[in-house]
Scaffold this active site. Structure first.
Site, PDB file in Angstrom:
ATOM      1  N   ILE A  16       0.833  -1.207   0.000  1.00 47.63           N
ATOM      2  CA  ILE A  16       0.000   0.000   0.000  1.00 47.63           C
ATOM      3  C   ILE A  16       0.871   1.262   0.000  1.00 47.63           C
ATOM      4  CG2 ILE A  16      -1.788   1.240   1.311  1.00 47.63           C
ATOM      5  CD1 ILE A  16      -2.601  -1.580   2.454  1.00 47.63           C
ATOM      6  N   SER A 142      -6.240   0.088  11.134  1.00 48.48           N
ATOM      7  CA  SER A 142      -6.884  -1.154  10.708  1.00 48.48           C
ATOM      8  C   SER A 142      -8.178  -1.316  11.486  1.00 48.48           C
ATOM      9  CB  SER A 142      -5.952  -2.339  10.991  1.00 48.48           C
ATOM     10  OG  SER A 142      -6.673  -3.553  10.871  1.00 48.48           O
ATOM     11  N   TYR A 165      -0.980  -7.359  16.994  1.00 46.09           N
ATOM     12  CA  TYR A 165      -1.325  -6.495  15.857  1.00 46.09           C
ATOM     13  C   TYR A 165      -2.509  -5.592  16.205  1.00 46.09           C
ATOM     14  CZ  TYR A 165      -2.354  -4.976  11.092  1.00 46.09           C
ATOM     15  OH  TYR A 165      -2.579  -4.206   9.974  1.00 46.09           O
ATOM     16  N   LYS A 169      -2.557  -1.421  16.631  1.00 48.15           N
ATOM     17  CA  LYS A 169      -3.376  -0.492  15.835  1.00 48.15           C
ATOM     18  C   LYS A 169      -4.338   0.285  16.725  1.00 48.15           C
ATOM     19  CE  LYS A 169      -1.558  -1.364  11.796  1.00 48.15           C
ATOM     20  NZ  LYS A 169      -0.833  -0.346  11.037  1.00 48.15           N
TER      21      LYS A 169
HETATM   22  P1  NAP Z   1       3.418  -4.804   3.231  1.00 48.86           P
HETATM   23  O1  NAP Z   1       3.186  -4.964   1.780  1.00 48.86           O
HETATM   24  O2  NAP Z   1       3.961  -5.926   4.025  1.00 48.86           O
HETATM   25  O3  NAP Z   1       4.306  -3.490   3.443  1.00 48.86           O
HETATM   26  C1  NAP Z   1       4.754  -3.125   4.706  1.00 48.86           C
HETATM   27  C2  NAP Z   1       5.812  -2.062   4.550  1.00 48.86           C
HETATM   28  O4  NAP Z   1       6.291  -1.692   5.864  1.00 48.86           O
HETATM   29  C3  NAP Z   1       7.046  -2.550   3.764  1.00 48.86           C
HETATM   30  O5  NAP Z   1       7.522  -1.498   2.969  1.00 48.86           O
HETATM   31  C4  NAP Z   1       8.037  -2.859   4.869  1.00 48.86           C
HETATM   32  O6  NAP Z   1       9.387  -2.781   4.473  1.00 48.86           O
HETATM   33  C5  NAP Z   1       7.709  -1.722   5.819  1.00 48.86           C
HETATM   34  N1  NAP Z   1       8.304  -1.935   7.139  1.00 48.86           N
HETATM   35  C6  NAP Z   1       8.148  -2.962   7.995  1.00 48.86           C
HETATM   36  N2  NAP Z   1       8.904  -2.799   9.090  1.00 48.86           N
HETATM   37  C7  NAP Z   1       9.580  -1.631   8.918  1.00 48.86           C
HETATM   38  C8  NAP Z   1      10.528  -0.916   9.682  1.00 48.86           C
HETATM   39  N3  NAP Z   1      10.967  -1.363  10.861  1.00 48.86           N
HETATM   40  N4  NAP Z   1      10.988   0.264   9.202  1.00 48.86           N
HETATM   41  C9  NAP Z   1      10.569   0.744   8.008  1.00 48.86           C
HETATM   42  N5  NAP Z   1       9.693   0.091   7.225  1.00 48.86           N
HETATM   43  C10 NAP Z   1       9.197  -1.073   7.679  1.00 48.86           C
HETATM   44  O7  NAP Z   1       2.047  -4.406   3.993  1.00 48.86           O
HETATM   45  P2  NAP Z   1       0.785  -3.507   3.580  1.00 48.86           P
HETATM   46  O8  NAP Z   1      -0.397  -4.404   3.597  1.00 48.86           O
HETATM   47  O9  NAP Z   1       1.084  -2.682   2.391  1.00 48.86           O
HETATM   48  O10 NAP Z   1       0.663  -2.610   4.888  1.00 48.86           O
HETATM   49  C11 NAP Z   1       0.894  -1.211   4.905  1.00 48.86           C
HETATM   50  C12 NAP Z   1       0.179  -0.670   6.148  1.00 48.86           C
HETATM   51  O11 NAP Z   1      -1.234  -0.853   6.025  1.00 48.86           O
HETATM   52  C13 NAP Z   1       0.583  -1.372   7.452  1.00 48.86           C
HETATM   53  O12 NAP Z   1       0.692  -0.417   8.492  1.00 48.86           O
HETATM   54  C14 NAP Z   1      -0.591  -2.295   7.719  1.00 48.86           C
HETATM   55  O13 NAP Z   1      -0.730  -2.609   9.091  1.00 48.86           O
HETATM   56  C15 NAP Z   1      -1.738  -1.451   7.197  1.00 48.86           C
HETATM   57  N6  NAP Z   1      -2.935  -2.192   6.874  1.00 48.86           N
HETATM   58  C16 NAP Z   1      -2.942  -3.119   5.886  1.00 48.86           C
HETATM   59  C17 NAP Z   1      -4.108  -3.816   5.613  1.00 48.86           C
HETATM   60  C18 NAP Z   1      -4.178  -4.821   4.508  1.00 48.86           C
HETATM   61  O14 NAP Z   1      -5.298  -5.399   4.312  1.00 48.86           O
HETATM   62  N7  NAP Z   1      -3.111  -5.076   3.755  1.00 48.86           N
HETATM   63  C19 NAP Z   1      -5.279  -3.554   6.336  1.00 48.86           C
HETATM   64  C20 NAP Z   1      -5.237  -2.608   7.346  1.00 48.86           C
HETATM   65  C21 NAP Z   1      -4.070  -1.924   7.601  1.00 48.86           C
HETATM   66  P3  NAP Z   1      10.260  -4.120   4.066  1.00 48.86           P
HETATM   67  O15 NAP Z   1       9.892  -4.422   2.647  1.00 48.86           O
HETATM   68  O16 NAP Z   1      11.656  -3.674   4.265  1.00 48.86           O
HETATM   69  O17 NAP Z   1       9.834  -5.203   5.023  1.00 48.86           O
END
Ligand code: NAP
Length: 240
Positions: A16, A142, A165, A169
């Site tokens: 995202i 979330s 988690y 959040k």
């Molecule tokens: P994702 O594809 O796993 O991306 C997560 C991102 O966070 C990656 O760029 C990762 O970097 C980075 N990250 C993790 N630990 C980090 C750290 N210590 N320092 C800097 N960057 C870090 O997940 P996503 O689904 O896009 O999630 C993005 C956000 O949306 C998150 O906060 C998640 O909780 C929230 N969210 C997602 C959903 C969903 O349905 N997907 C729903 C609700 C909320 P690396 O590549 O280096 O690991």
């Protein structure tokens, strides 16, 4: 210096966060794409630049104070202010789970990144946001962080019981509320925005694409949605 709005997106290398960066850049914002491993940003940043977008990259690890300070310094030197902070980076840990069985180490890792790491970045960037005429902070929340959802058996998310988690959040939502109350006289809007259920590496499944999941956070980042101190999801306002 630039007249464009300046945004910093954490975790911009994939999922995202990458889509939020693309959409903000397409809207004319200068996007500072932040990632703990900035090498993962090179190809995408080049592609965006080739398309005429204004982007730069910076190393930023939510768990490394020195990297947060260095990133803050580099934004200060290049732009002197920050207009939009998108706190997107976050993790899920497979050893997380219900409160009676979840691994404490996993819970600690998740809370450290999703809450304390985000708080740390926000505190560091706040002096730069205070230099903006219209600052905005978007926290990637979330529905799982909603206390109401966690006790509502009719919610589709009721069974998703991950103490680390979900608590991380919920704590992020507390940051949104307290920061809103702290900053409301200063013209900086702070909102929790849930992207929906998005298929990314974090979930492995989902009903939305990252492009769709980025839309609501981007609307708040651009100020197309007004208000501060709220908790929003694509279907409307989420109960706390
Ligand atoms: P994702 O594809 O796993 O991306 C997560 C991102 O966070 C990656 O760029 C990762 O970097 C980075 N990250 C993790 N630990 C980090 C750290 N210590 N320092 C800097 N960057 C870090 O997940 P996503 O689904 O896009 O999630 C993005 C956000 O949306 C998150 O906060 C998640 O909780 C929230 N969210 C997602 C959903 C969903 O349905 N997907 C729903 C609700 C909320 P690396 O590549 O280096 O690991």
């Amino acid at each position: 210096m630039t007249d464009r709005s300046i945004a910093l997106v954490t975790g911009a290398n994939k999922g995202i966060g990458l889509e939020i960066s693309r959409q903000l850049a397409a809207a004319g914002v200068h996007v500072i794409m932040a990632a703990r491993d900035p090498r993962k940003l090179v190809a995408e940043a080049k592609d965006l630049a080739r398309m005429g977008r204004s982007v730069s990259t910076v190393a930023l690890d939510l768990l490394d104070r020195a990297s947060i300070d260095a990133a803050t310094r580099s934004v200060a030197e290049a732009f002197g202010r920050l207009d939009i902070l998108v706190n997107n980076a976050g993790i899920f840990d497979p050893a997380d789970g219900p409160p009676d069985t979840a691994s404490l180490d996993a819970v600690r890792r998740v809370v450290d990144t999703n809450f304390l790491g985000t708080l740390s970045v926000t505190q560091a960037m706040l002096p730069l946001l205070r230099q903006s005429s219209e600052g905005r902070i978007v926290n990637l929340a979330s529905s799982l962080g909603s206390l109401a959802v966690n006790k509502d058996p009719s919610s589709p998310y009721y069974a998703a019981r991950f103490i680390g988690y979900n608590a991380s959040k919920a704590a992020l939502n507390m940051l949104t509320v307290q920061l809103h109350e702290t900053l409301k006289g200063e013209g900086i809007a702070v909102n929790s925005v849930s992207p929906g259920f998005v298929k990314t590496d974090l979930t492995g499944q989902g009903i939305m694409t990252p492009e769709e999941g980025a839309r609501l956070p981007v609307e708040f980042a651009l100020g197309l949605r007004q208000g501060s101190g709220g908790f929003h999801e694509p279907d409307g306002v989420t109960p706390w």
